[in-house]
Enzyme design. Structure first.
Site, short mmCIF file in Angstrom:
data_model
loop_
_atom_site.label_atom_id
_atom_site.label_comp_id
_atom_site.label_asym_id
_atom_site.label_seq_id
_atom_site.Cartn_x
_atom_site.Cartn_y
_atom_site.Cartn_z
N CYS A 156 0.84 -1.20 0.00
CA CYS A 156 0.00 0.00 0.00
C CYS A 156 0.87 1.25 0.00
O CYS A 156 0.53 2.26 -0.62
CB CYS A 156 -0.90 0.00 1.23
SG CYS A 156 0.01 -0.10 2.77
N HIS A 295 -2.10 1.25 7.19
CA HIS A 295 -2.41 1.23 5.77
C HIS A 295 -2.06 2.61 5.18
O HIS A 295 -1.85 3.56 5.94
CB HIS A 295 -3.92 0.94 5.62
CG HIS A 295 -4.38 0.64 4.23
ND1 HIS A 295 -3.66 -0.11 3.33
CD2 HIS A 295 -5.52 0.99 3.57
CE1 HIS A 295 -4.33 -0.20 2.20
NE2 HIS A 295 -5.47 0.46 2.31
N ASN A 315 -8.79 3.84 -2.23
CA ASN A 315 -8.15 2.68 -1.62
C ASN A 315 -7.50 1.84 -2.72
O ASN A 315 -7.67 2.12 -3.91
CB ASN A 315 -9.22 1.89 -0.86
CG ASN A 315 -8.64 0.96 0.18
OD1 ASN A 315 -7.41 0.90 0.38
ND2 ASN A 315 -9.50 0.22 0.85
#
Ligand SMILES: *[C@@H]1O[C@H](CO)[C@@H](O)[C@H](O)[C@H]1NC(C)=O
Ligand SMILES: *[C@@H]1O[C@H](CO)[C@@H](O)[C@H](O)[C@H]1NC(C)=O
Ligand SMILES: *[C@@H]1O[C@H](CO)[C@@H](O)[C@H](O)[C@H]1NC(C)=O
Ligand SMILES: *[C@@H]1O[C@H](CO)[C@@H](O)[C@H](O)[C@H]1NC(C)=O
Length: 348
Positions: A156, A295, A315
């Site tokens: 990520c 994240h 996302n």
């Protein structure tokens, strides 16, 4: 004489009496049949009965959490929760498989690399913010590539940074080009560790220190696993000029100003409560403490006109997660830790 309305009530009551008990007794089987529908919808298969039972346990835990979270909704714009592709995971598995649960460790590693931002971010141009547009959505300006899917590659940190490099490059050149996340996964130094995790601020520092030229995704395609680095600075590519990595807690106006006047940003976040997120604006039950950041995502805009002012967050769990791949987070209370570490950048 029974009026029509009363009759309906009476029938309703009788109906309840007749069926309430059996429904309760069948609750277990209801969960089981819901589970079978879920398996079908998400095309899931398990190896054996033991695994099936284990996943059924996780699924039931998800149903309970979904209920709890949905009971907290105060507005029809509030986030709503339901079954997602992650609903057959226990929360600790979700954290292990899809998030980074080693914030303290990453923080220690980062201390060896000076990521303190370029002076720019310290002497902020915009402090008292006035005249901000009520709504900014960089997706509408053609500088945002389609939603990524990192699957089980824990990168990520690389996806969210490259997404912002793509956007800043597109704003500058008026051409949107998909850039290589795989290059960052394979090559990034400063303790970054490919699909096993990394850090957006040290990645940016590494890009600058090594004058890295970020190639296109076409030149250096995505394989979603850590491989040997295949790039060198003899090729053409996008270079980072400067970046900021700042804590903007209690200063979210500055995030809005950056989004309005500069472009999209990358940020760290606590995404643990997103496991069963379907859409709407996340307002509660998302721990904002720095140590729970697990994240990294891109913020592509905000909406202050909404009844619940919110950020538009991109996302990297595929378009089939959340609201077409997006998550909406309320502005103002460092929800999910969204303001702990915000990173803006400029390309050469
Ligand atoms: C379902 O899963 C199987 C095995 O994982 C796979 O071969 C198949 O292509 C999948 N089908 C769909 C529609 O996703
Ligand atoms: C069942 O499947 C799980 C997961 O693949 C595996 O770890 C386990 O050893 C299997 N158990 C049996 C009894 O085959
Ligand atoms: C949400 O509430 C508003 C006002 O109460 C209403 O106009 C709107 O239709 C509702 N939206 C949904 C999706 O229920
Ligand atoms: C640099 O990378 C390019 C693209 O992968 C490759 O074609 C070239 O041979 C490399 N050059 C050197 C000196 O390694």
């Amino acid at each position: 004489m029974i009026t029509f309305k009363r009759c309906m009530l009476f029938l309703g009551f009788a109906f309840l009496l007749l069926f309430m008990v059996p429904i309760d007794l069948n609750k277990k089987n209801d969960d089981d049949s819901e589970f079978r529908l879920f398996l079908k919808k998400y095309n899931k298969t398990y190896n054996n009965v033991t695994e099936y039972q284990f996943r059924l346990g996780a699924f039931k835990a998800s149903l309970n959490k979904i209920n709890e979270l949905n009971n907290l909704r105060k507005s029809n714009l509030s986030a709503w929760y339901g079954l997602t592709k992650y609903s057959d995971l226990f929360e600790d598995e979700f954290l292990d498989d899809h998030l980074m649960d080693d914030y303290a460790e990453r923080q220690l590693l980062r201390n060896h690399v000076d990521t303190s931002s370029s002076e720019e971010s310290k002497s902020r141009e915009v402090r008292q913010i006035s005249g901000l547009p009520l709504k900014i959505d960089w997706r509408e300006k053609g500088v945002i590539t389609p939603v990524n899917n990192q699957h089980t590659c824990g990168a990520c940190w690389a996806f969210s940074v490259i997404e912002t490099v793509e956007a800043m490059n597109a704003i500058k050149t008026k051409k949107l080009v998909k850039l290589s996340t795989q290059q960052a996964i394979d090559c990034a130094g400063y303790n970054n560790n490919g699909c096993d995790g990394g850090d957006m601020c040290t990645l940016l520092k590494w890009f600058i220190d090594k004058k890295v030229k970020i190639q296109t995704e076409e030149q250096y395609p995505l394989h979603l696993q850590t491989e040997k680095c295949k790039s060198n600075n003899t090729v053409d590519g996008v270079q980072i000029k400067k970046f900021a990595c700042d804590s903007l807690i209690n200063d979210e106006n500055y995030i809005l100003a950056t989004l309005a006047k500069h472009g999209p940003v990358t940020t760290s976040i606590n995404a643990l409560s997103w496991q069963n997120y379907l859409g709407g604006i996340v307002q509660y039950h998302c721990n904002s403490q720095q140590k729970f950041l697990n994240h990294a995502v891109q913020i592509v805009g905000y909406d202050l006109e909404s009844e619940i002012p919110h950020y538009i967050v991109r996302n990297s769990w595929g378009e089939d997660f959340g609201d077409k791949g997006y998550v909406y987070i309320a502005i103002g209370n460092n929800i999910c830790g969204i303001a702990n570490e915000v990173s803006a950048l400029q390309v050469v």
